[in-house]
Motif scaffolding. Structure first.
Motif, PDB file in Angstrom:
ATOM      1  N   MET A 121      -1.863  11.289  -2.709  1.00  0.00           N
ATOM      2  CA  MET A 121      -1.359  10.696  -1.465  1.00  0.00           C
ATOM      3  C   MET A 121      -2.460  10.465  -0.431  1.00  0.00           C
ATOM      4  O   MET A 121      -2.233   9.820   0.583  1.00  0.00           O
ATOM      5  N   ASP A 122      -3.653  10.962  -0.681  1.00  0.00           N
ATOM      6  CA  ASP A 122      -4.756  10.865   0.271  1.00  0.00           C
ATOM      7  C   ASP A 122      -5.446   9.509   0.156  1.00  0.00           C
ATOM      8  O   ASP A 122      -6.381   9.335  -0.630  1.00  0.00           O
ATOM      9  N   VAL A 123      -4.969   8.539   0.907  1.00  0.00           N
ATOM     10  CA  VAL A 123      -5.572   7.205   0.928  1.00  0.00           C
ATOM     11  C   VAL A 123      -5.979   6.860   2.357  1.00  0.00           C
ATOM     12  O   VAL A 123      -5.339   7.276   3.317  1.00  0.00           O
ATOM     13  N   ASP A 124      -7.068   6.131   2.480  1.00  0.00           N
ATOM     14  CA  ASP A 124      -7.527   5.697   3.800  1.00  0.00           C
ATOM     15  C   ASP A 124      -7.691   4.179   3.895  1.00  0.00           C
ATOM     16  O   ASP A 124      -8.160   3.669   4.890  1.00  0.00           O
ATOM     17  N   GLN A 125      -7.315   3.461   2.850  1.00  0.00           N
ATOM     18  CA  GLN A 125      -7.381   2.007   2.736  1.00  0.00           C
ATOM     19  C   GLN A 125      -8.800   1.463   2.770  1.00  0.00           C
ATOM     20  O   GLN A 125      -9.017   0.273   2.942  1.00  0.00           O
ATOM     21  N   ARG A 126      -9.771   2.330   2.548  1.00  0.00           N
ATOM     22  CA  ARG A 126     -11.165   1.896   2.413  1.00  0.00           C
ATOM     23  C   ARG A 126     -11.809   2.565   1.199  1.00  0.00           C
ATOM     24  O   ARG A 126     -11.979   1.961   0.178  1.00  0.00           O
ATOM     25  N   SER A 127     -12.107   3.851   1.309  1.00  0.00           N
ATOM     26  CA  SER A 127     -12.750   4.535   0.195  1.00  0.00           C
ATOM     27  C   SER A 127     -11.742   5.049  -0.837  1.00  0.00           C
ATOM     28  O   SER A 127     -12.106   5.282  -1.986  1.00  0.00           O
ATOM     29  N   PRO A 187       0.828  -1.204   0.000  1.00  0.00           N
ATOM     30  CA  PRO A 187       0.000   0.000   0.000  1.00  0.00           C
ATOM     31  C   PRO A 187       0.869   1.263   0.000  1.00  0.00           C
ATOM     32  O   PRO A 187       1.968   1.275   0.561  1.00  0.00           O
ATOM     33  N   LEU A 188       0.366   2.299  -0.628  1.00  0.00           N
ATOM     34  CA  LEU A 188       1.018   3.602  -0.642  1.00  0.00           C
ATOM     35  C   LEU A 188       1.113   4.125   0.784  1.00  0.00           C
ATOM     36  O   LEU A 188       0.175   3.978   1.570  1.00  0.00           O
ATOM     37  N   ARG A 189       2.243   4.733   1.105  1.00  0.00           N
ATOM     38  CA  ARG A 189       2.470   5.301   2.443  1.00  0.00           C
ATOM     39  C   ARG A 189       2.749   6.798   2.314  1.00  0.00           C
ATOM     40  O   ARG A 189       3.237   7.248   1.279  1.00  0.00           O
ATOM     41  N   PRO A 190       2.522   7.571   3.383  1.00  0.00           N
ATOM     42  CA  PRO A 190       2.808   9.012   3.335  1.00  0.00           C
ATOM     43  C   PRO A 190       4.253   9.322   2.929  1.00  0.00           C
ATOM     44  O   PRO A 190       4.503  10.289   2.210  1.00  0.00           O
TER      45      PRO A 190
END
Length: 190
Positions: free
Chosen positions: A80-86, A39-42
């Protein structure tokens, strides 16, 4: 020890939604090249910037449906804005002259009623034709299903032959965009 060499295949981790069963995966591409997918990380922001800068003009046009000379801070914030859900993104990393370089990324974002998500995949020009886009999209499709999405779609340039082939291979249906004849919409029932 570098990140790619020290990664364990299918390492377990807990996530807020319990959707990702591992933190990273070592995959072997069709040509035998190893890549780390996670998964992408900050902390990947600089890699994302460098990845976009290395893309050819055509790759940028296909990915962003227009000309892009450089990613603005606002675009990078969005990517970069990921929340691993939406909103989810997977990156593929590989060693290149002593550095761990981003060579591919797949992502989705929820659209409308939270039952659909729009997806995109981009592979570095020098890493194409090795099966990386398929691996990245399969991870993305799997997590979208686990997160309760029913439909995945992408809006692409009609002339984007590599995406047409990839979408067809993965089972997406293709139709012309009713709002723009230069674009097509690929749709997959999850």
């Amino acid at each position: 020890m570098s990140e790619i060499r020290s990664a364990d295949h299918h390492t377990a981790s807990a996530t807020p939604f319990g959707a990702i069963e591992g933190t990273h995966w070592i995959e072997t591409l069709n040509d035998g090249s190893p890549v780390l997918i996670r998964p992408l990380r900050p902390e990947d922001r600089q890699r994302e910037t460098a990845f976009i800068k290395r893309l050819s003009e055509q790759a940028c046009r296909f990915r962003f449906l227009g000309k892009l000379k450089e990613a603005s801070p606002a675009l990078l914030d969005q990517l970069m804005d990921v929340d691993q859900r939406s909103r989810m993104a997977f990156v593929a990393l590989a060693h290149d002259n002593g550095e761990l370089r981003m060579v591919g990324v797949s992502r989705y974002g929820a659209s409308g009623d939270e039952k659909q998500c729009e997806c995109a995949v981009t592979v570095a020009d020098d890493w194409r034709q090795r099966g990386l886009a398929v691996l990245l999209m399969r991870r993305l499709i799997d997590i979208a299903r686990k997160n309760g999405f029913h439909t995945m779609f992408s809006i692409d340039a009609a002339e984007n032959e590599p995406m047409r082939e990839l979408a067809g291979y993965l089972g997406f249906q293709r139709r012309l965009d009713p709002d723009d004849g230069t674009q097509v919409i690929h749709t997959l029932d999850l």
